[in-house]
Motif scaffolding. Structure first.
Motif, short mmCIF file in Angstrom:
data_model
loop_
_atom_site.label_atom_id
_atom_site.label_comp_id
_atom_site.label_asym_id
_atom_site.label_seq_id
_atom_site.Cartn_x
_atom_site.Cartn_y
_atom_site.Cartn_z
N PHE A 13 0.82 -1.22 0.00
CA PHE A 13 0.00 0.00 0.00
C PHE A 13 0.85 1.26 0.00
O PHE A 13 0.46 2.27 -0.57
CB PHE A 13 -1.00 -0.04 1.17
CG PHE A 13 -1.96 -1.17 1.00
CD1 PHE A 13 -2.90 -1.12 -0.02
CD2 PHE A 13 -1.91 -2.30 1.80
CE1 PHE A 13 -3.78 -2.18 -0.24
CE2 PHE A 13 -2.78 -3.36 1.60
CZ PHE A 13 -3.71 -3.31 0.59
N ILE A 16 1.69 1.81 -3.64
CA ILE A 16 0.56 2.36 -4.40
C ILE A 16 0.36 3.83 -4.04
O ILE A 16 0.23 4.69 -4.91
CB ILE A 16 -0.74 1.56 -4.11
CG1 ILE A 16 -0.57 0.11 -4.56
CG2 ILE A 16 -1.93 2.21 -4.79
CD1 ILE A 16 -1.66 -0.83 -4.08
N ASP A 36 -10.79 2.32 -4.22
CA ASP A 36 -11.99 1.50 -3.98
C ASP A 36 -11.79 0.14 -4.65
O ASP A 36 -10.72 -0.15 -5.17
CB ASP A 36 -13.25 2.23 -4.47
CG ASP A 36 -14.42 1.95 -3.55
OD1 ASP A 36 -14.64 0.77 -3.22
OD2 ASP A 36 -15.09 2.91 -3.13
N LEU A 95 -3.02 -0.68 -14.11
CA LEU A 95 -1.65 -1.20 -14.08
C LEU A 95 -1.58 -2.39 -13.13
O LEU A 95 -1.84 -2.24 -11.93
CB LEU A 95 -0.72 -0.10 -13.58
CG LEU A 95 0.71 -0.52 -13.24
CD1 LEU A 95 1.46 -0.91 -14.50
CD2 LEU A 95 1.43 0.61 -12.51
N LEU A 126 -4.34 7.15 -15.03
CA LEU A 126 -4.28 5.89 -14.28
C LEU A 126 -5.46 5.82 -13.31
O LEU A 126 -5.67 6.74 -12.52
CB LEU A 126 -2.96 5.81 -13.50
CG LEU A 126 -2.74 4.57 -12.64
CD1 LEU A 126 -2.69 3.31 -13.51
CD2 LEU A 126 -1.45 4.68 -11.84
N GLY A 128 -6.45 2.65 -11.63
CA GLY A 128 -6.47 1.51 -10.72
C GLY A 128 -5.44 0.48 -11.14
O GLY A 128 -4.63 0.73 -12.03
N GLY A 129 -5.47 -0.65 -10.47
CA GLY A 129 -4.51 -1.69 -10.81
C GLY A 129 -4.43 -2.75 -9.75
O GLY A 129 -5.35 -2.91 -8.94
P1 ADP Z 1 -8.43 -5.24 -3.94
O1 ADP Z 1 -8.00 -5.90 -2.68
O2 ADP Z 1 -9.88 -4.84 -3.98
O3 ADP Z 1 -7.96 -5.93 -5.17
P2 ADP Z 1 -6.16 -3.62 -3.78
O4 ADP Z 1 -5.88 -3.58 -2.33
O5 ADP Z 1 -5.42 -4.60 -4.64
O6 ADP Z 1 -7.70 -3.82 -3.96
O7 ADP Z 1 -5.93 -2.19 -4.39
C1 ADP Z 1 -6.33 -1.04 -3.72
C2 ADP Z 1 -6.58 0.07 -4.68
O8 ADP Z 1 -5.34 0.43 -5.29
C3 ADP Z 1 -7.51 -0.29 -5.83
O9 ADP Z 1 -8.30 0.85 -6.11
C4 ADP Z 1 -6.60 -0.60 -6.95
O10 ADP Z 1 -7.19 -0.30 -8.21
C5 ADP Z 1 -5.42 0.32 -6.68
N1 ADP Z 1 -4.14 -0.20 -7.16
C6 ADP Z 1 -3.50 -1.34 -6.78
N2 ADP Z 1 -2.33 -1.46 -7.41
C7 ADP Z 1 -2.21 -0.38 -8.22
C8 ADP Z 1 -1.22 0.07 -9.13
N3 ADP Z 1 -0.10 -0.62 -9.38
N4 ADP Z 1 -1.45 1.23 -9.79
C9 ADP Z 1 -2.57 1.91 -9.56
N5 ADP Z 1 -3.53 1.56 -8.72
C10 ADP Z 1 -3.35 0.42 -8.05
#
Ligand code: ADP
Ligand code: MG
Length: 341
Positions: A13, A16, A36, A95, A126, A128-129
């Motif tokens: 986290f 990110i 989210d 991503l 960007l 999410g990912g």
């Molecule tokens: P989940 O547990 O629901 O899969 P995550 O904890 O993996 O969610 O991700 C938290 C948030 O961060 C999400 O909104 C996700 O889209 C975003 N996120 C995760 N990895 C990346 C990344 N490499 N680049 C951009 N956003 C990301």
């Protein structure tokens, strides 16, 4: 390595929050973004949504000691090229990253900076990912979303016998750069080598040209050249149920590529370089078929897009048959483009 701050110290986290979330720009169409469980986008009723994805794997597409700044740019650019090849406007991307915990934070910082710069240049956001650890190699997957007017997406189908075939930019530079890197060939001129390497690491997705081809309805069929000219032409012909003839002497080459060809020691070597130019991958130029009478419009488009456009051949009637000619003489069809399996 001692003293190197790795991503393990930052955590998923932290990574990110500090290196990817800042790339997200607020915009009206983005109802919910990073943070989210899913992003929420407001897609206009007048538009179709385009979706494309490309994976870059360490070992297959890049090496651990490649410049991560260029890699960030390239990961996004190869996806932008796919949206360009549908005539669309790229808008949002996700991503997915698989990273070994030993990767230095500085690597990810540079990678993120590459994404940010290309994202700014092409105005994509960007949204999410996913970020996961791996015991294996680095894997980078980008999914890019774009918009195009309803029913207006351009595809590989639709080329007609008699159509003129055009390509953007120059062909073969990236594959020559890769060959040098893989030590299959030596490029001695340092300026030429720098040019080939730039073309390999930093493709220029032809987004503006793709959109203009769509808006003007000039292209009957359109594809981007990721796996080599001959191979991509094969896809376009197959989907359109036509064949094609290419006049190899017309295929646009950079000055650097011309010098490499001119420097061949033997006719066999020259043929092998030409073959490589015609079949090698990673140019990310556009290849498209246009009605015979549309030459003036294409010239206007070349001026408006600021992108070199060259006629390289014709669409023919014989389905699936691609013929190559050099100065009017048929030459043997080289093997198809790169295959993973
Ligand atoms: P989940 O547990 O629901 O899969 P995550 O904890 O993996 O969610 O991700 C938290 C948030 O961060 C999400 O909104 C996700 O889209 C975003 N996120 C995760 N990895 C990346 C990344 N490499 N680049 C951009 N956003 C990301
Ligand atoms: Mg997740």
């Amino acid at each position: 390595m001692e003293g190197v701050r790795t991503i393990a110290s930052l955590g998923e986290f932290g990574l990110i929050r500090t290196l990817f979330a800042p790339l997200q720009q607020a915009e009206e169409a983005l109802v919910t973004g990073i943070g989210d469980d899913a992003a929420v986008l407001a897609v206009p009723r007048t538009q179709h949504l385009l979706v494309t994805t490309d994976a870059l794997l360490e070992g297959s597409h890049f090496l651990r000691d490649d410049d991560p700044y260029l890699l960030g740019q390239k990961a996004l650019r190869v996806n932008l090229s796919d949206i360009a090849a549908m005539g669309g406007q790229p808008r949002w991307y996700t991503l997915s990253l698989a990273l070994p915990p030993s990767i230095p934070v500085s690597w990810v910082e540079e990678f993120s900076r590459g994404l940010a710069d290309t994202g700014r240049e092409y105005q994509v956001n960007l949204i999410g990912g996913d970020t996961v650890g791996t015991k294996g190699c680095i894997a980078i997957t980008i999914t890019l979303l774009g918009l195009v007017g309803r029913g207006r997406a351009l595809g590989r189908k639709g080329a007609r016998p008699g159509d003129r075939l055009f390509v953007s930019g120059t062909i073969g530079d990236a594959t020559l750069g890769l060959s040098h890197r893989l030590r299959r060939m030596t490029i001695n001129n340092p300026d030429d080598l720098a040019w080939f390497q730039r073309r390999f690491h930093l493709p220029e997705p032809r987004v503006a040209l793709g959109q203009m081809l769509q808006e003007t309805a000039l292209a009957h069929a359109l594809i981007d050249i990721s796996d080599g000219l001959v191979s991509e032409l094969g896809h376009l012909c197959r989907e359109s149920g036509v064949g094609a003839a290419i006049y190899t002497e017309r295929v646009p080459l950079s000055d650097a590529a011309r010098r490499v060809l001119a420097g061949a020691a033997t006719p066999e070597q020259k043929e092998s370089i030409l073959r490589q130019i015609l079949t090698g991958g990673e140019d990310y130029e556009l290849l498209f078929a246009v009605a015979e009478g549309a030459l003036d419009q294409i010239e206007a488009l070349e001026a408006r897009s600021g992108t070199r456009i060259t006629e390289i051949g014709r669409i023919t009637r014989e389905a699936g048959v691609i013929s190559l000619f050099e100065e009017g003489h048929p030459i043997k069809l080289p093997e198809g483009g790169f295959r993973h399996f």
